[in-house]
Design a protein around this motif. Structure first.
Motif, PDB file in Angstrom:
ATOM      1  N   LEU A  25      21.680  -0.595  38.838  1.00 47.80           N
ATOM      2  CA  LEU A  25      20.671   0.451  38.836  1.00 47.80           C
ATOM      3  C   LEU A  25      21.311   1.807  39.122  1.00 47.80           C
ATOM      4  CD1 LEU A  25      17.159   0.552  39.423  1.00 47.80           C
ATOM      5  CD2 LEU A  25      18.353   1.991  41.061  1.00 47.80           C
ATOM      6  N   SER A  26      22.296   1.861  39.999  1.00 50.15           N
ATOM      7  CA  SER A  26      22.957   3.132  40.322  1.00 50.15           C
ATOM      8  C   SER A  26      23.641   3.748  39.104  1.00 50.15           C
ATOM      9  CB  SER A  26      23.960   2.942  41.457  1.00 50.15           C
ATOM     10  OG  SER A  26      24.943   1.996  41.099  1.00 50.15           O
ATOM     11  N   GLU A  27      23.968   2.944  38.118  1.00 50.11           N
ATOM     12  CA  GLU A  27      24.599   3.465  36.909  1.00 50.11           C
ATOM     13  C   GLU A  27      23.596   4.130  35.965  1.00 50.11           C
ATOM     14  OE1 GLU A  27      28.273   0.963  35.687  1.00 50.11           O
ATOM     15  OE2 GLU A  27      26.798  -0.450  36.526  1.00 50.11           O
ATOM     16  N   THR A  28      22.304   4.030  36.286  1.00 50.34           N
ATOM     17  CA  THR A  28      21.273   4.704  35.495  1.00 50.34           C
ATOM     18  C   THR A  28      20.754   5.955  36.196  1.00 50.34           C
ATOM     19  OG1 THR A  28      19.391   3.452  36.384  1.00 50.34           O
ATOM     20  CG2 THR A  28      20.586   2.485  34.508  1.00 50.34           C
ATOM     21  N   VAL A  29      21.302   6.259  37.374  1.00 50.11           N
ATOM     22  CA  VAL A  29      20.910   7.470  38.105  1.00 50.11           C
ATOM     23  C   VAL A  29      21.638   8.661  37.487  1.00 50.11           C
ATOM     24  CG1 VAL A  29      20.965   8.645  40.335  1.00 50.11           C
ATOM     25  CG2 VAL A  29      20.496   6.192  40.247  1.00 50.11           C
ATOM     26  N   VAL A  30      20.895   9.729  37.213  1.00 46.99           N
ATOM     27  CA  VAL A  30      21.512  10.950  36.688  1.00 46.99           C
ATOM     28  C   VAL A  30      21.564  12.056  37.737  1.00 46.99           C
ATOM     29  CG1 VAL A  30      20.964  10.451  34.282  1.00 46.99           C
ATOM     30  CG2 VAL A  30      19.358  11.759  35.660  1.00 46.99           C
ATOM     31  N   GLU A  31      20.773  11.908  38.801  1.00 51.06           N
ATOM     32  CA  GLU A  31      20.793  12.926  39.860  1.00 51.06           C
ATOM     33  C   GLU A  31      20.264  12.348  41.158  1.00 51.06           C
ATOM     34  OE1 GLU A  31      19.151  17.017  39.142  1.00 51.06           O
ATOM     35  OE2 GLU A  31      17.810  16.427  40.786  1.00 51.06           O
ATOM     36  N   TYR A  32      20.956  12.674  42.232  1.00 52.10           N
ATOM     37  CA  TYR A  32      20.492  12.381  43.588  1.00 52.10           C
ATOM     38  C   TYR A  32      20.219  13.708  44.274  1.00 52.10           C
ATOM     39  CZ  TYR A  32      23.059   7.905  43.078  1.00 52.10           C
ATOM     40  OH  TYR A  32      23.547   6.697  42.661  1.00 52.10           O
ATOM     41  N   GLN A  33      19.189  13.769  45.085  1.00 52.91           N
ATOM     42  CA  GLN A  33      19.013  14.880  46.009  1.00 52.91           C
ATOM     43  C   GLN A  33      19.118  14.283  47.399  1.00 52.91           C
ATOM     44  OE1 GLN A  33      15.941  17.838  45.582  1.00 52.91           O
ATOM     45  NE2 GLN A  33      15.754  17.403  43.399  1.00 52.91           N
ATOM     46  N   ILE A  34      20.058  14.781  48.185  1.00 55.00           N
ATOM     47  CA  ILE A  34      20.234  14.244  49.530  1.00 55.00           C
ATOM     48  C   ILE A  34      20.221  15.387  50.548  1.00 55.00           C
ATOM     49  CG2 ILE A  34      21.574  12.260  48.711  1.00 55.00           C
ATOM     50  CD1 ILE A  34      24.046  13.624  49.961  1.00 55.00           C
ATOM     51  N   VAL A  35      19.924  15.008  51.777  1.00 55.17           N
ATOM     52  CA  VAL A  35      20.034  15.918  52.909  1.00 55.17           C
ATOM     53  C   VAL A  35      21.205  15.417  53.733  1.00 55.17           C
ATOM     54  CG1 VAL A  35      18.916  16.814  54.989  1.00 55.17           C
ATOM     55  CG2 VAL A  35      17.580  16.476  52.889  1.00 55.17           C
ATOM     56  N   THR A  36      22.145  16.311  53.986  1.00 55.77           N
ATOM     57  CA  THR A  36      23.347  15.934  54.729  1.00 55.77           C
ATOM     58  C   THR A  36      23.060  15.941  56.229  1.00 55.77           C
ATOM     59  OG1 THR A  36      24.135  18.206  54.943  1.00 55.77           O
ATOM     60  CG2 THR A  36      24.777  16.995  52.940  1.00 55.77           C
ATOM     61  N   ALA A  37      24.013  15.477  57.011  1.00 55.50           N
ATOM     62  CA  ALA A  37      23.874  15.459  58.467  1.00 55.50           C
ATOM     63  C   ALA A  37      23.760  16.868  59.038  1.00 55.50           C
ATOM     64  CB  ALA A  37      25.055  14.731  59.088  1.00 55.50           C
ATOM     65  N   THR A  38      24.221  17.862  58.305  1.00 57.10           N
ATOM     66  CA  THR A  38      24.096  19.251  58.765  1.00 57.10           C
ATOM     67  C   THR A  38      22.755  19.865  58.381  1.00 57.10           C
ATOM     68  OG1 THR A  38      25.162  20.077  56.767  1.00 57.10           O
ATOM     69  CG2 THR A  38      26.586  19.642  58.674  1.00 57.10           C
ATOM     70  N   GLY A  39      21.937  19.126  57.649  1.00 58.80           N
ATOM     71  CA  GLY A  39      20.617  19.609  57.253  1.00 58.80           C
ATOM     72  C   GLY A  39      20.578  20.298  55.917  1.00 58.80           C
ATOM     73  N   ASP A  40      21.683  20.304  55.185  1.00 55.61           N
ATOM     74  CA  ASP A  40      21.713  20.932  53.865  1.00 55.61           C
ATOM     75  C   ASP A  40      21.171  19.973  52.811  1.00 55.61           C
ATOM     76  OD1 ASP A  40      23.022  23.270  54.816  1.00 55.61           O
ATOM     77  OD2 ASP A  40      24.925  22.192  54.782  1.00 55.61           O
ATOM     78  N   ARG A  41      20.306  20.492  51.921  1.00 57.16           N
ATOM     79  CA  ARG A  41      19.825  19.697  50.787  1.00 57.16           C
ATOM     80  C   ARG A  41      20.728  20.027  49.615  1.00 57.16           C
ATOM     81  NH1 ARG A  41      16.875  20.314  46.145  1.00 57.16           N
ATOM     82  NH2 ARG A  41      16.583  22.513  46.626  1.00 57.16           N
ATOM     83  N   ILE A  42      21.314  18.986  49.041  1.00 55.91           N
ATOM     84  CA  ILE A  42      22.194  19.212  47.900  1.00 55.91           C
ATOM     85  C   ILE A  42      21.783  18.332  46.733  1.00 55.91           C
ATOM     86  CG2 ILE A  42      24.159  20.009  49.270  1.00 55.91           C
ATOM     87  CD1 ILE A  42      25.425  17.287  48.961  1.00 55.91           C
ATOM     88  N   ILE A  43      22.005  18.866  45.559  1.00 57.04           N
ATOM     89  CA  ILE A  43      21.755  18.126  44.323  1.00 57.04           C
ATOM     90  C   ILE A  43      23.095  17.593  43.856  1.00 57.04           C
ATOM     91  CG2 ILE A  43      21.019  18.317  41.924  1.00 57.04           C
ATOM     92  CD1 ILE A  43      19.019  20.461  42.895  1.00 57.04           C
ATOM     93  N   VAL A  44      23.137  16.301  43.611  1.00 59.39           N
ATOM     94  CA  VAL A  44      24.385  15.613  43.291  1.00 59.39           C
ATOM     95  C   VAL A  44      24.275  15.036  41.878  1.00 59.39           C
ATOM     96  CG1 VAL A  44      25.931  13.754  43.994  1.00 59.39           C
ATOM     97  CG2 VAL A  44      24.660  15.031  45.737  1.00 59.39           C
ATOM     98  N   THR A  45      25.157  15.484  40.989  1.00 57.22           N
ATOM     99  CA  THR A  45      25.221  14.940  39.626  1.00 57.22           C
ATOM    100  C   THR A  45      26.666  14.597  39.295  1.00 57.22           C
ATOM    101  OG1 THR A  45      25.557  17.043  38.503  1.00 57.22           O
ATOM    102  CG2 THR A  45      23.267  16.396  38.914  1.00 57.22           C
ATOM    103  N   ASP A  46      26.852  13.963  38.159  1.00 55.07           N
ATOM    104  CA  ASP A  46      28.213  13.581  37.767  1.00 55.07           C
ATOM    105  C   ASP A  46      29.020  14.738  37.192  1.00 55.07           C
ATOM    106  OD1 ASP A  46      26.920  13.831  35.346  1.00 55.07           O
ATOM    107  OD2 ASP A  46      27.741  11.989  34.501  1.00 55.07           O
ATOM    108  N   ASN A  47      28.409  15.926  37.030  1.00 57.49           N
ATOM    109  CA  ASN A  47      29.160  17.049  36.468  1.00 57.49           C
ATOM    110  C   ASN A  47      28.956  18.354  37.228  1.00 57.49           C
ATOM    111  OD1 ASN A  47      26.585  17.588  35.688  1.00 57.49           O
ATOM    112  ND2 ASN A  47      26.973  17.516  33.498  1.00 57.49           N
ATOM    113  N   ASN A  48      28.567  18.288  38.516  1.00 59.31           N
ATOM    114  CA  ASN A  48      28.509  19.520  39.298  1.00 59.31           C
ATOM    115  C   ASN A  48      29.566  19.471  40.403  1.00 59.31           C
ATOM    116  OD1 ASN A  48      27.386  17.967  41.398  1.00 59.31           O
ATOM    117  ND2 ASN A  48      25.408  18.973  41.359  1.00 59.31           N
ATOM    118  N   GLN A  49      29.526  20.406  41.323  1.00 55.03           N
ATOM    119  CA  GLN A  49      30.559  20.479  42.353  1.00 55.03           C
ATOM    120  C   GLN A  49      30.530  19.290  43.314  1.00 55.03           C
ATOM    121  OE1 GLN A  49      27.872  22.434  42.171  1.00 55.03           O
ATOM    122  NE2 GLN A  49      27.187  23.166  44.155  1.00 55.03           N
TER     123      GLN A  49
END
Length: 178
Positions: free
Chosen positions: A108-132
């Motif tokens: 199933l993880s191989e069908t994910v195109v984007e995750y949005q997570i909150v880090t331990a520091t409280g930052d919300r980041i968008i995670v994709t296979d072609n961003n930073q």
């Protein structure tokens, strides 16, 4: 989250979601009484459906059954659809989400195109296979939530057929007695 003890020193607390271990498919039932619980159990909405891009955007506690019902009514289905309706998509994406169809579509993880997570520091980041954050994109599957709190994910979908043709071919084995 920090907690001040009687010596005016700060002590880091473990962070965990407020999901009960009894609502998990994990065999481990540790309640982690010394952890600070982050309220995420109500994140169970289907946020959007983009049929042009073939993506559904969901919160992590949306279940396979809820999303499947929603998509089938619109002629779509998850590319990787688990047979356990009460499993959450966030849990499957961050762990070992495997189905009987995984030999074709992958985990199933191989069908994910984007995750949005909150880090331990409280930052919300968008995670994709072609961003930073592409290194994190590769690390999140099977991390079991240790790298951040998942707050949404986007998954690939495929058109569903109105019917399935199934051919049953019985195979009879004759036992040879020696």
């Amino acid at each position: 989250q920090q907690h001040r003890n009687t010596n005016s020193q700060t002590k880091q607390l473990l962070l965990r979601t407020d999901r009960s271990p009894y609502h998990s498919h994990s065999l481990r039932n540790d309640t982690k009484p010394n952890a600070c619980q982050i309220p995420l159990k109500d994140l169970r909405c289907i946020l959007s459906l983009d049929t042009k891009r073939r993506i559904v955007h969901v919160e992590p506690n949306a279940t396979v059954g809820e999303v499947t019902t929603y998509l089938l009514r619109r002629g779509w289905m998850l590319e990787c659809c688990l047979e356990m309706e009460d499993a959450t998509l966030g849990g499957l994406a961050m762990a070992q989400g495997m189905t009987t169809h995984s030999h074709v579509c992958g985990l199933l993880s191989e069908t994910v195109v984007e995750y949005q997570i909150v880090t331990a520091t409280g930052d919300r980041i968008i995670v994709t296979d072609n961003n930073q954050h592409q290194d994190l994109f590769r690390a999140l599957p099977m991390s079991h939530g240790t790298l951040g709190f998942l707050v949404s994910l986007k998954l690939r979908i495929v058109p569903s057929q109105p019917w399935v043709k199934l051919t049953y071919t019985p195979i009879f084995l004759s036992l040879i007695h020696i």
